[in-house]
Write a protein that holds these residues in place. Sequence first.
Motif, short mmCIF file in Angstrom:
data_model
loop_
_atom_site.label_atom_id
_atom_site.label_comp_id
_atom_site.label_asym_id
_atom_site.label_seq_id
_atom_site.Cartn_x
_atom_site.Cartn_y
_atom_site.Cartn_z
N ASN A 83 12.51 2.93 -8.54
CA ASN A 83 12.22 3.72 -9.73
C ASN A 83 10.97 4.57 -9.51
OD1 ASN A 83 14.34 2.67 -11.41
ND2 ASN A 83 13.20 0.76 -11.43
N ALA A 84 10.76 5.54 -10.40
CA ALA A 84 9.59 6.41 -10.33
C ALA A 84 8.32 5.58 -10.21
CB ALA A 84 9.53 7.29 -11.58
N ALA A 85 7.42 6.04 -9.34
CA ALA A 85 6.11 5.44 -9.08
C ALA A 85 6.15 4.19 -8.20
CB ALA A 85 5.35 5.16 -10.36
N GLU A 86 7.34 3.68 -7.87
CA GLU A 86 7.40 2.56 -6.95
C GLU A 86 7.12 3.05 -5.53
OE1 GLU A 86 10.16 -0.76 -9.10
OE2 GLU A 86 11.18 0.63 -7.74
N THR A 87 6.68 2.14 -4.66
CA THR A 87 6.26 2.52 -3.32
C THR A 87 6.97 1.72 -2.23
OG1 THR A 87 4.45 0.91 -3.32
CG2 THR A 87 3.93 3.13 -4.12
N ILE A 88 6.92 2.30 -1.03
CA ILE A 88 7.27 1.58 0.19
C ILE A 88 5.95 1.36 0.92
CG2 ILE A 88 8.44 1.65 2.43
CD1 ILE A 88 10.45 3.63 1.19
N THR A 89 5.61 0.10 1.17
CA THR A 89 4.42 -0.23 1.94
C THR A 89 4.85 -1.00 3.18
OG1 THR A 89 4.04 -2.24 0.65
CG2 THR A 89 2.87 -0.25 -0.05
N CYS A 90 4.10 -0.83 4.26
CA CYS A 90 4.56 -1.41 5.52
C CYS A 90 3.41 -1.55 6.49
CB CYS A 90 5.64 -0.50 6.11
SG CYS A 90 6.54 -1.21 7.48
N GLY A 91 3.57 -2.48 7.43
CA GLY A 91 2.60 -2.64 8.51
C GLY A 91 3.22 -3.41 9.65
N ALA A 92 2.56 -3.35 10.81
CA ALA A 92 3.03 -4.03 12.01
C ALA A 92 1.95 -4.96 12.53
CB ALA A 92 3.41 -3.00 13.07
N SER A 93 2.31 -5.80 13.49
CA SER A 93 1.37 -6.76 14.04
C SER A 93 0.34 -6.13 14.98
CB SER A 93 2.11 -7.89 14.75
OG SER A 93 2.94 -7.37 15.77
N ALA A 94 0.55 -4.87 15.35
CA ALA A 94 -0.43 -4.11 16.13
C ALA A 94 -0.34 -2.65 15.72
CB ALA A 94 -0.16 -4.25 17.63
N ALA A 95 -1.46 -1.97 15.74
CA ALA A 95 -1.50 -0.58 15.28
C ALA A 95 -0.91 0.39 16.30
CB ALA A 95 -2.95 -0.17 14.99
N SER A 96 -0.21 1.38 15.79
CA SER A 96 0.25 2.55 16.54
C SER A 96 1.27 2.27 17.64
CB SER A 96 -0.95 3.29 17.14
OG SER A 96 -1.82 3.70 16.12
N VAL A 97 1.95 1.10 17.60
CA VAL A 97 2.96 0.81 18.63
C VAL A 97 4.36 0.64 18.06
CG1 VAL A 97 1.32 -0.13 20.30
CG2 VAL A 97 2.42 -1.65 18.63
N VAL A 98 4.48 0.59 16.73
CA VAL A 98 5.79 0.52 16.09
C VAL A 98 5.94 1.75 15.21
CG1 VAL A 98 7.32 -0.74 14.52
CG2 VAL A 98 5.85 -2.01 16.10
N SER A 99 7.00 2.52 15.44
CA SER A 99 7.25 3.68 14.60
C SER A 99 8.34 3.37 13.59
CB SER A 99 7.61 4.91 15.44
OG SER A 99 8.75 4.66 16.21
N CYS A 100 8.29 4.08 12.48
CA CYS A 100 9.17 3.82 11.35
C CYS A 100 9.68 5.12 10.77
CB CYS A 100 8.39 3.04 10.29
SG CYS A 100 9.26 2.78 8.74
N VAL A 101 10.98 5.16 10.44
CA VAL A 101 11.59 6.26 9.71
C VAL A 101 12.44 5.64 8.61
CG1 VAL A 101 13.16 8.24 9.81
CG2 VAL A 101 11.70 7.72 11.78
N VAL A 102 12.32 6.15 7.39
CA VAL A 102 13.13 5.65 6.27
C VAL A 102 13.90 6.84 5.71
CG1 VAL A 102 13.14 4.52 4.03
CG2 VAL A 102 11.42 3.86 5.74
N SER A 103 15.22 6.70 5.68
CA SER A 103 16.09 7.76 5.15
C SER A 103 16.69 7.30 3.83
CB SER A 103 17.21 8.08 6.14
OG SER A 103 16.67 8.52 7.34
N GLY A 104 16.96 8.26 2.97
CA GLY A 104 17.55 7.89 1.69
C GLY A 104 17.90 9.09 0.84
N VAL A 105 18.00 8.85 -0.45
CA VAL A 105 18.39 9.87 -1.41
C VAL A 105 17.42 9.83 -2.58
CG1 VAL A 105 20.23 10.69 -2.93
CG2 VAL A 105 20.81 9.58 -0.77
#
Length: 108
Positions: A83-105
């Motif tokens: 819904n409006a104002a909700e977020t996707i938050t994320c992190g990995a066990s080490a910085a800058s070594v896991v990349s992420c792409v999220v696709s949607g509508v």
Amino acid sequence: MANTVKQLVAPTALSVTTTTTLYTVPGSTKAVIKEILLCNTDSVARTVTMQVGTGTAAANRILSALSLAAGETKFVSLSTVMNAAETITCGASAASVVSCVVSGVEVA
């Protein structure tokens, strides 16, 4: 209502903190997460934790310490409505070594 297919999160190298906001649903809009792509570029296994909703509590997790082997890419298919104002938050066990792409509508 207009439906816009888009990258909700463009290719992003994840940080170590699991509370980093990657996407916020715009006002008067809903979003549907369709696919998450995660790629571990490191030479050792890493984990990823991701939350959706209004907070970063365990109850909002859609991925909890998901393991990625060295050099592994995983695709996660789903249909999670936000819904409006909700977020996707994320992190990995080490910085800058896991990349992420999220696709949607986005539905406005």
